[in-house]
Design a protein around this motif. Structure first.
Motif, PDB file in Angstrom:
ATOM      1  N   LYS A   1       0.834  -1.191   0.000  1.00 13.93           N
ATOM      2  CA  LYS A   1       0.000   0.000   0.000  1.00 13.93           C
ATOM      3  C   LYS A   1       0.875   1.249   0.000  1.00 13.93           C
ATOM      4  O   LYS A   1       1.839   1.347   0.752  1.00 13.93           O
ATOM      5  N   VAL A   2       0.528   2.171  -0.874  1.00 15.17           N
ATOM      6  CA  VAL A   2       1.264   3.436  -0.965  1.00 15.17           C
ATOM      7  C   VAL A   2       0.270   4.588  -0.885  1.00 15.17           C
ATOM      8  O   VAL A   2      -0.902   4.439  -1.242  1.00 15.17           O
ATOM      9  N   PRO A   3       0.707   5.764  -0.421  1.00 11.52           N
ATOM     10  CA  PRO A   3      -0.199   6.918  -0.357  1.00 11.52           C
ATOM     11  C   PRO A   3      -0.636   7.347  -1.759  1.00 11.52           C
ATOM     12  O   PRO A   3       0.121   7.227  -2.724  1.00 11.52           O
ATOM     13  N   THR A   4      -1.843   7.836  -1.873  1.00 10.49           N
ATOM     14  CA  THR A   4      -2.357   8.317  -3.147  1.00 10.49           C
ATOM     15  C   THR A   4      -1.860   9.735  -3.395  1.00 10.49           C
ATOM     16  O   THR A   4      -2.111  10.623  -2.574  1.00 10.49           O
ATOM     17  N   PRO A   5      -1.154   9.988  -4.507  1.00  9.89           N
ATOM     18  CA  PRO A   5      -0.707  11.351  -4.811  1.00  9.89           C
ATOM     19  C   PRO A   5      -1.903  12.294  -4.934  1.00  9.89           C
ATOM     20  O   PRO A   5      -2.974  11.895  -5.420  1.00  9.89           O
ATOM     21  N   PRO A   6      -1.761  13.542  -4.515  1.00  9.36           N
ATOM     22  CA  PRO A   6      -2.876  14.494  -4.578  1.00  9.36           C
ATOM     23  C   PRO A   6      -3.480  14.628  -5.972  1.00  9.36           C
ATOM     24  O   PRO A   6      -4.711  14.732  -6.110  1.00  9.36           O
ATOM     25  N   ALA A   7      -2.636  14.627  -7.010  1.00  7.45           N
ATOM     26  CA  ALA A   7      -3.160  14.778  -8.373  1.00  7.45           C
ATOM     27  C   ALA A   7      -4.040  13.590  -8.753  1.00  7.45           C
ATOM     28  O   ALA A   7      -5.049  13.746  -9.448  1.00  7.45           O
TER      29      ALA A   7
ATOM     30  N   ARG B   1     -13.592   1.919  -0.822  1.00  6.95           N
ATOM     31  CA  ARG B   1     -12.309   1.729  -0.153  1.00  6.95           C
ATOM     32  C   ARG B   1     -11.213   2.298  -1.046  1.00  6.95           C
ATOM     33  O   ARG B   1     -11.409   2.446  -2.255  1.00  6.95           O
ATOM     34  N   PRO B   2     -10.069   2.604  -0.483  1.00  7.09           N
ATOM     35  CA  PRO B   2      -8.989   3.213  -1.264  1.00  7.09           C
ATOM     36  C   PRO B   2      -8.480   2.271  -2.360  1.00  7.09           C
ATOM     37  O   PRO B   2      -8.504   1.048  -2.217  1.00  7.09           O
ATOM     38  N   VAL B   3      -8.023   2.857  -3.456  1.00 13.84           N
ATOM     39  CA  VAL B   3      -7.415   2.123  -4.560  1.00 13.84           C
ATOM     40  C   VAL B   3      -5.910   2.326  -4.478  1.00 13.84           C
ATOM     41  O   VAL B   3      -5.434   3.459  -4.410  1.00 13.84           O
ATOM     42  N   ASN B   4      -5.156   1.230  -4.465  1.00 15.76           N
ATOM     43  CA  ASN B   4      -3.697   1.352  -4.434  1.00 15.76           C
ATOM     44  C   ASN B   4      -3.197   1.703  -5.834  1.00 15.76           C
ATOM     45  O   ASN B   4      -3.460   0.973  -6.797  1.00 15.76           O
ATOM     46  N   ILE B   5      -2.503   2.832  -5.965  1.00 21.26           N
ATOM     47  CA  ILE B   5      -2.123   3.367  -7.272  1.00 21.26           C
ATOM     48  C   ILE B   5      -0.608   3.485  -7.351  1.00 21.26           C
ATOM     49  O   ILE B   5       0.025   4.064  -6.476  1.00 21.26           O
TER      50      ILE B   5
END
Length: 434
Positions: free
Chosen positions: A72-78, A96-100
């Motif tokens: 899991k990584v943080p989602t970039p603001p863009a 739920r969050p999508v890992n990008i």
């Protein structure tokens, strides 16, 4: 990356153009012998015990669709901003969050090569390549796997894997228009998956139900393209961007190129039509139920009412000889037949002749050297059957391989192909017995 089956990309991905194939059948009614075929008094027609459907199940080699775990990584603001844009046009919210993960084009190709080896069983596609080459769908010196591998290099811009809910794309946080579209497309897959469970495609993959899968993929990719386009319209990006010049499409057989493009082009037209008639609700309904034939995707008015009629090709292996065995079975949907006719006829004639499809299947056999294929199709009307029979006969006359197309018998059309003229006598006798 969504593993999928067929001469079709095995992932829910954004690529310049994308593939598929067909498979499933049950026994249909007997058809009287047609006078169009020459008599073959020296060939005695003998049948084995299995239906085409049973053979298809036995020949199926399920793909390895196991997904790797993700970090899991943080989602970039863009990217988070694009997520909000997708929610706005899609009328849904992420549960739920999508890992990008942004990666380089080189890393994308590396991952695709690794996944390619896992998702495409080589024995399955080697057999299918022999069947297609015998029909004349692809050149004899280019296999399906070789063509797909050549085609995909540099073409895939992003993918979403519903199994581990990871989204991977080529780009960075400074989005140009192309990267914006890719992200919106893949994020639409993610939100659709969370609400409509796109893992249902996996069941079709594991059963080798390629025509059914191809139809479902049409609405899945069509939804992603439709809503990504809406994102670009409502939230424009000034930097135009460009697609990297990878791949070698000139070396890929045209039929595979057309099958690859279908879910993104015809699929979007299908979803556009649904949206025009019933808005987002109609699109959601199609994602819940999935179309079942490529005919429904190509003709939105036929969804969901028109379904495929059961078609069977019996086991003619004993007719060909004691060393012969099943090689491949595939449902031939409207899309595949149109792509086949497109190889030698003009597009308008091919499109018209493939329309009116009601069902179809081919069954192929081999003795390890020669190959025989019989194609059986059923059409909505007798006029549709005659038009297809005439078109396929014209198509065959423009090729060099041995083959025979019988005149339409009511609403049914039968055709046979062989890798050598020596086999055509038995193929002709088998066709006359249907």
């Amino acid at each position: 990356m969504k593993p999928v089956r067929g001469a079709q990309a095995r992932w829910i991905a954004t690529i310049c153009v994308a593939p598929i194939i067909a498979v499933a059948c049950t026994r249909g009614p007997e058809v009287p012998r047609s006078p169009a075929a020459p008599a073959n008094p020296g060939v005695k027609v003998k049948l084995g015990p299995t239906t085409a459907f049973q053979a298809m199940r036995r020949l199926c080699i399920p793909a390895d669709i196991t997904a790797d775990p993700v970090t899991k990584v943080p989602t970039p603001p863009a990217v988070a901003e694009v997520e909000h844009q997708v929610e706005s046009v899609r009328g849904l919210t992420y549960e739920r969050p999508v890992n990008i993960e942004p990666i380089t084009p080189a890393e994308m190709d590396r991952r695709l090569r690794r996944y390619f080896d896992s998702y495409y069983p080589r024995r399955f596609y080697a057999r299918r390549s022999d069947a297609w080459a015998t029909i004349g769908a692809i050149p004899p010196d280019v296999g399906i796997l070789e063509a797909l591998n050549t085609y995909q290099q540099g073409q895939v811009l992003g993918y979403y894997n519903s199994q581990n809910e990871e989204l991977v794309y080529t780009g960075d946080v400074n989005l140009d228009r192309v990267e914006h579209f890719v992200l919106a497309h893949e994020l639409t897959h993610a939100i659709d998956d969370q609400h409509f469970n796109l893992d249902r495609l996996d069941d079709m993959v594991m059963r080798c139900d390629d025509e059914v899968f191809q139809a479902a993929l049409g609405v899945v990719e069509g939804s992603a393209n439709h809503f990504a386009t809406q994102v670009l319209f409502r939230f424009p990006v000034s930097a135009p961007g460009s697609v990297s010049g990878g791949g070698s499409a000139g070396k890929v057989p045209p039929l595979i190129t057309e099958l690859q493009a279908y879910p993104y082009t015809a699929g979007q037209r299908f979803v556009d039509a649904l949206s025009d008639q019933g808005g987002t609700t109609a699109v959601n309904d199609a994602l819940r139920t999935f179309p079942t034939t490529t005919e429904q995707i190509l003709h939105p008015s036929k969804f969901p009412g028109e379904v495929a009629k059961p078609v069977n090709v019996p086991d003619f292996a004993p007719t060909f000889g004691p060393k012969w065995h099943d090689l491949d079975v595939m449902v031939v949907g409207e899309l595949w037949l149109k792509a086949l006719l497109d190889l030698r006829l003009d597009e308008a004639a091919a499109t018209s002749a493939a329309a009116g499809w009601g069902g179809g299947v081919y069954r192929a056999w081999s003795d390890g050297g020669d190959v025989a294929v019989i194609v059986s199709t059923v059409w909505d009307t007798t006029n549709d059957a005659k038009e297809f029979s005439d078109a396929l006969s014209q198509w065959l006359s423009r090729g060099s391989g041995p083959g025979l197309v019988l005149k339409a018998d009511g609403n049914r059309v039968q055709a046979g192909f062989a890798s050598s003229k020596d086999v055509m006598g038995a193929v002709s006798a088998a066709l006359r017995s249907l």
